[in-house]
Design an enzyme around this catalytic site. Structure first.
Site, PDB file in Angstrom:
ATOM      1  N   ASP A  23       0.758  -1.250  -0.071  1.00 41.91           N
ATOM      2  CA  ASP A  23      -0.051   0.026   0.038  1.00 41.91           C
ATOM      3  C   ASP A  23       0.940   1.126   0.114  1.00 41.91           C
ATOM      4  O   ASP A  23       2.009   1.035   0.561  1.00 41.91           O
ATOM      5  CB  ASP A  23      -0.746   0.036   1.185  1.00 41.91           C
ATOM      6  CG  ASP A  23      -1.953   0.923   1.166  1.00 41.91           C
ATOM      7  OD1 ASP A  23      -2.380   1.488  -0.021  1.00 41.91           O
ATOM      8  OD2 ASP A  23      -2.755   1.274   2.167  1.00 41.91           O
ATOM      9  N   GLY A  24       0.173   2.270  -0.553  1.00 42.49           N
ATOM     10  CA  GLY A  24       0.887   3.613  -0.344  1.00 42.49           C
ATOM     11  C   GLY A  24       1.377   4.294  -1.724  1.00 42.49           C
ATOM     12  O   GLY A  24       2.398   5.284  -1.654  1.00 42.49           O
ATOM     13  N   GLY A  26       0.009   5.552  -4.358  1.00 43.87           N
ATOM     14  CA  GLY A  26      -0.622   6.911  -4.711  1.00 43.87           C
ATOM     15  C   GLY A  26      -0.086   8.053  -3.645  1.00 43.87           C
ATOM     16  O   GLY A  26       0.332   8.999  -4.304  1.00 43.87           O
ATOM     17  N   ARG A  27       0.278   7.693  -2.446  1.00 42.62           N
ATOM     18  CA  ARG A  27       0.710   8.715  -1.562  1.00 42.62           C
ATOM     19  C   ARG A  27       1.982   9.017  -2.052  1.00 42.62           C
ATOM     20  O   ARG A  27       2.800  10.102  -1.876  1.00 42.62           O
ATOM     21  CB  ARG A  27       0.583   8.311  -0.323  1.00 42.62           C
ATOM     22  CG  ARG A  27      -0.584   8.654   0.326  1.00 42.62           C
ATOM     23  CD  ARG A  27      -1.091   7.925   1.587  1.00 42.62           C
ATOM     24  NE  ARG A  27      -1.153   6.462   1.506  1.00 42.62           N
ATOM     25  CZ  ARG A  27      -1.697   5.684   2.171  1.00 42.62           C
ATOM     26  NH1 ARG A  27      -1.281   5.783   3.415  1.00 42.62           N
ATOM     27  NH2 ARG A  27      -1.884   4.287   1.862  1.00 42.62           N
ATOM     28  N   ARG A  36      -0.856   9.251 -10.153  1.00 42.17           N
ATOM     29  CA  ARG A  36      -0.789   7.862  -9.443  1.00 42.17           C
ATOM     30  C   ARG A  36      -0.159   6.936 -10.081  1.00 42.17           C
ATOM     31  O   ARG A  36       0.479   6.266  -9.503  1.00 42.17           O
ATOM     32  CB  ARG A  36      -1.983   7.639  -9.053  1.00 42.17           C
ATOM     33  CG  ARG A  36      -2.755   8.585  -8.081  1.00 42.17           C
ATOM     34  CD  ARG A  36      -4.329   8.303  -7.752  1.00 42.17           C
ATOM     35  NE  ARG A  36      -4.302   7.072  -7.145  1.00 42.17           N
ATOM     36  CZ  ARG A  36      -4.320   6.488  -6.006  1.00 42.17           C
ATOM     37  NH1 ARG A  36      -4.083   7.364  -4.921  1.00 42.17           N
ATOM     38  NH2 ARG A  36      -4.523   5.216  -5.495  1.00 42.17           N
ATOM     39  N   GLU A  70     -12.191  -4.920  -4.089  1.00 40.36           N
ATOM     40  CA  GLU A  70     -12.711  -3.602  -4.054  1.00 40.36           C
ATOM     41  C   GLU A  70     -12.259  -2.653  -4.739  1.00 40.36           C
ATOM     42  O   GLU A  70     -12.536  -1.427  -4.666  1.00 40.36           O
ATOM     43  CB  GLU A  70     -12.503  -3.270  -2.626  1.00 40.36           C
ATOM     44  CG  GLU A  70     -13.496  -3.902  -1.533  1.00 40.36           C
ATOM     45  CD  GLU A  70     -13.120  -5.536  -1.181  1.00 40.36           C
ATOM     46  OE1 GLU A  70     -11.975  -5.672  -1.465  1.00 40.36           O
ATOM     47  OE2 GLU A  70     -14.104  -6.319  -1.205  1.00 40.36           O
ATOM     48  N   ASN A  71     -10.962  -2.867  -5.368  1.00 35.47           N
ATOM     49  CA  ASN A  71     -10.240  -1.894  -6.191  1.00 35.47           C
ATOM     50  C   ASN A  71     -10.977  -1.458  -7.361  1.00 35.47           C
ATOM     51  O   ASN A  71     -10.546  -0.538  -7.964  1.00 35.47           O
ATOM     52  CB  ASN A  71      -8.592  -2.457  -6.579  1.00 35.47           C
ATOM     53  CG  ASN A  71      -7.969  -2.258  -5.222  1.00 35.47           C
ATOM     54  OD1 ASN A  71      -6.983  -2.968  -5.152  1.00 35.47           O
ATOM     55  ND2 ASN A  71      -8.017  -1.017  -4.312  1.00 35.47           N
ATOM     56  N   ARG A 191       1.899  -4.847   6.197  1.00 40.60           N
ATOM     57  CA  ARG A 191       1.381  -3.722   5.410  1.00 40.60           C
ATOM     58  C   ARG A 191       2.176  -2.560   5.583  1.00 40.60           C
ATOM     59  O   ARG A 191       2.440  -1.977   6.562  1.00 40.60           O
ATOM     60  CB  ARG A 191       0.048  -3.460   6.011  1.00 40.60           C
ATOM     61  CG  ARG A 191      -0.717  -2.431   5.090  1.00 40.60           C
ATOM     62  CD  ARG A 191      -2.275  -2.350   5.287  1.00 40.60           C
ATOM     63  NE  ARG A 191      -3.064  -1.341   4.252  1.00 40.60           N
ATOM     64  CZ  ARG A 191      -4.274  -1.497   4.182  1.00 40.60           C
ATOM     65  NH1 ARG A 191      -4.897  -2.525   4.443  1.00 40.60           N
ATOM     66  NH2 ARG A 191      -4.673  -0.697   2.871  1.00 40.60           N
ATOM     67  N   ARG A 197      -4.899  -1.745   8.618  1.00 38.10           N
ATOM     68  CA  ARG A 197      -6.452  -2.929   8.383  1.00 38.10           C
ATOM     69  C   ARG A 197      -5.966  -3.932   7.390  1.00 38.10           C
ATOM     70  O   ARG A 197      -5.079  -3.817   6.737  1.00 38.10           O
ATOM     71  CB  ARG A 197      -7.489  -2.037   7.922  1.00 38.10           C
ATOM     72  CG  ARG A 197      -7.225  -1.050   6.587  1.00 38.10           C
ATOM     73  CD  ARG A 197      -8.463  -0.322   5.966  1.00 38.10           C
ATOM     74  NE  ARG A 197      -8.027   0.542   5.105  1.00 38.10           N
ATOM     75  CZ  ARG A 197      -7.458   1.870   5.439  1.00 38.10           C
ATOM     76  NH1 ARG A 197      -7.824   2.363   6.724  1.00 38.10           N
ATOM     77  NH2 ARG A 197      -7.030   2.760   4.408  1.00 38.10           N
ATOM     78  N   SER A 199      -8.125  -5.139   5.003  1.00 35.24           N
ATOM     79  CA  SER A 199      -8.683  -4.584   3.555  1.00 35.24           C
ATOM     80  C   SER A 199      -9.124  -5.881   2.998  1.00 35.24           C
ATOM     81  O   SER A 199      -8.852  -6.032   1.751  1.00 35.24           O
ATOM     82  CB  SER A 199      -7.668  -3.738   2.790  1.00 35.24           C
ATOM     83  OG  SER A 199      -7.691  -2.440   3.448  1.00 35.24           O
TER      84      SER A 199
HETATM   85  C1  IPE Z   1      -5.415  -2.813  -0.099  1.00 37.94           C
HETATM   86  O1  IPE Z   1      -5.151  -1.563  -0.466  1.00 37.94           O
HETATM   87  C2  IPE Z   1      -5.211  -3.510  -1.372  1.00 37.94           C
HETATM   88  C3  IPE Z   1      -3.933  -3.693  -2.440  1.00 37.94           C
HETATM   89  C4  IPE Z   1      -3.028  -3.366  -1.662  1.00 37.94           C
HETATM   90  C5  IPE Z   1      -4.143  -4.533  -3.634  1.00 37.94           C
HETATM   91  P1  IPE Z   1      -6.305  -0.308  -0.725  1.00 37.94           P
HETATM   92  O2  IPE Z   1      -5.282   0.758  -0.579  1.00 37.94           O
HETATM   93  O3  IPE Z   1      -7.137  -0.986  -1.776  1.00 37.94           O
HETATM   94  O4  IPE Z   1      -7.143  -0.495   0.819  1.00 37.94           O
HETATM   95  P2  IPE Z   1      -7.978   0.695   1.511  1.00 37.94           P
HETATM   96  O5  IPE Z   1      -8.930   1.016   0.401  1.00 37.94           O
HETATM   97  O6  IPE Z   1      -6.973   1.647   2.050  1.00 37.94           O
HETATM   98  O7  IPE Z   1      -8.702  -0.479   2.557  1.00 37.94           O
HETATM   99  C1  IPE Z   2      -1.459   0.360  -3.435  1.00 38.97           C
HETATM  100  O1  IPE Z   2      -1.208   1.651  -3.447  1.00 38.97           O
HETATM  101  C2  IPE Z   2      -1.721  -0.164  -4.814  1.00 38.97           C
HETATM  102  C3  IPE Z   2      -2.956  -0.929  -5.027  1.00 38.97           C
HETATM  103  C4  IPE Z   2      -4.000  -0.772  -4.238  1.00 38.97           C
HETATM  104  C5  IPE Z   2      -3.311  -1.303  -6.217  1.00 38.97           C
HETATM  105  P1  IPE Z   2      -2.496   2.431  -3.363  1.00 38.97           P
HETATM  106  O2  IPE Z   2      -2.724   2.903  -4.860  1.00 38.97           O
HETATM  107  O3  IPE Z   2      -3.597   2.028  -2.485  1.00 38.97           O
HETATM  108  O4  IPE Z   2      -1.835   3.938  -2.751  1.00 38.97           O
HETATM  109  P2  IPE Z   2      -2.459   4.925  -1.775  1.00 38.97           P
HETATM  110  O5  IPE Z   2      -3.260   4.369  -0.788  1.00 38.97           O
HETATM  111  O6  IPE Z   2      -3.531   5.584  -2.449  1.00 38.97           O
HETATM  112  O7  IPE Z   2      -1.449   5.854  -1.232  1.00 38.97           O
HETATM  113 MG    MG Z   3      -4.014   2.292  -0.875  1.00 37.09          MG
END
Ligand code: IPE
Ligand code: IPE
Ligand code: MG
Length: 243
Positions: A23-24, A26-27, A36, A70-71, A191, A197, A199
């Site tokens: 995760d992360g 996008g940030r 992103r 959910e993505n 994570r 969490r 997820s």
């Molecule tokens: C969980 O990350 C799914 C993956 C890493 C593939 P998300 O970024 O989708 O989770 P939430 O929405 O913050 O719970």
């Molecule tokens: C995880 O990074 C990749 C996927 C869920 C596919 P995010 O895209 O969720 O990055 P944030 O949480 O927005 O930083």
């Molecule tokens: Mg995320």
């Protein structure tokens, strides 16, 4: 009730099965005023790096959460970009996985992805099926609740067909019906990005896993971070309900 044997209560043995909620991305991009997708591209680099490091560190199974059920709620363009990166990853990594003896597995409702991706995944799994391992598991269109419902349905169908006795459905039988049924138990779940969490990831499998939440954003997660995670794990005392 009969006591279950306590597996490896000593705790200091290295983890056989590590899973990561990556995760992360996008940030990571936002911090750099980038789109992103730039974060997702760096995320793929981290996947390459960490799957190699996991092999070096002797991890038998590495399970990576790449796309959740959910993505799909994300903007169409981002979903398209993610699927594009997945295609690219499969095409560019396969030779290395084959030559390194890695077995590739995909879990989740990946058969519902676009037909060309399904064909690529089937081809990649077939090409690596007889490899000795380690195993790289990629969770794609994965949701643990759906996995559990699917397992319950599969067992119910077998019972209806008279193939199994409902009374025989215990934890082991249920576990065997999951996507991960043939994998070793999950030891460590990491994570990145500071969120704490699950997820909808590996709900059943995480029953006795050790959890590690780190603030590092996934594109910055490197060999040292993985080694540090294993070090943390080694300091935990796993008791499995015993003493
Ligand atoms: C969980 O990350 C799914 C993956 C890493 C593939 P998300 O970024 O989708 O989770 P939430 O929405 O913050 O719970
Ligand atoms: C995880 O990074 C990749 C996927 C869920 C596919 P995010 O895209 O969720 O990055 P944030 O949480 O927005 O930083
Ligand atoms: Mg995320």
């Amino acid at each position: 009730m009969a006591a279950k044997p306590v597996p490896e209560a000593e705790g200091a043995t290295p983890p056989r099965h590590v899973a990561i909620i990556m995760d992360g991305n996008g940030r990571w991009a936002k911090k750099r005023f980038l789109p992103r997708i730039a974060g997702h591209k760096q995320g793929v680099e981290a996947v390459r790096r960490i799957s190699r490091a996991a092999r070096t560190l002797g991890i038998e199974v590495l399970t990576l959460y790449a796309f959740s059920s959910e993505n799909w709620r994300r903007p169409e363009e981002e979903v398209r970009d993610l699927m594009g990166l997945l295609r690219h990853f499969l095409a560019s990594e396969l030779d290395e996985l084959v030559s390194e003896g890695v077995k590739l597995r995909v879990i989740g409702a990946w058969r519902k992805l676009s037909p060309d991706l399904v064909a690529m995944i089937e081809g990649a799994m077939a090409r690596t099926a007889n490899n000795p391992g380690p195993t790289l598991v990629i969770a794609l269109n994965y949701g643990a609740q759906a996995e559990l419902a699917d397992a319950a349905r599969a067992l119910a169908e077998k019972a209806r067909a008279g193939e199994i006795d409902p009374a025989s459905i215990d934890e082991a039988a249920f576990e065997a019906a999951l996507d991960t049924g043939d994998l070793p138990p999950l030891d460590l779940l990491i994570r990145t990005s500071g969120e704490q969490r699950l997820s909808n990831f590996l709900l059943w499998q995480a029953a006795y896993a050790e959890f590690l939440f780190v603030d590092t954003l996934w594109p910055d997660f490197d060999e040292k971070a993985l080694a540090a995670a294993l070090d943390q794990y080694g300091r935990r005392q796993r008791r499995f309900g015993g003493l």
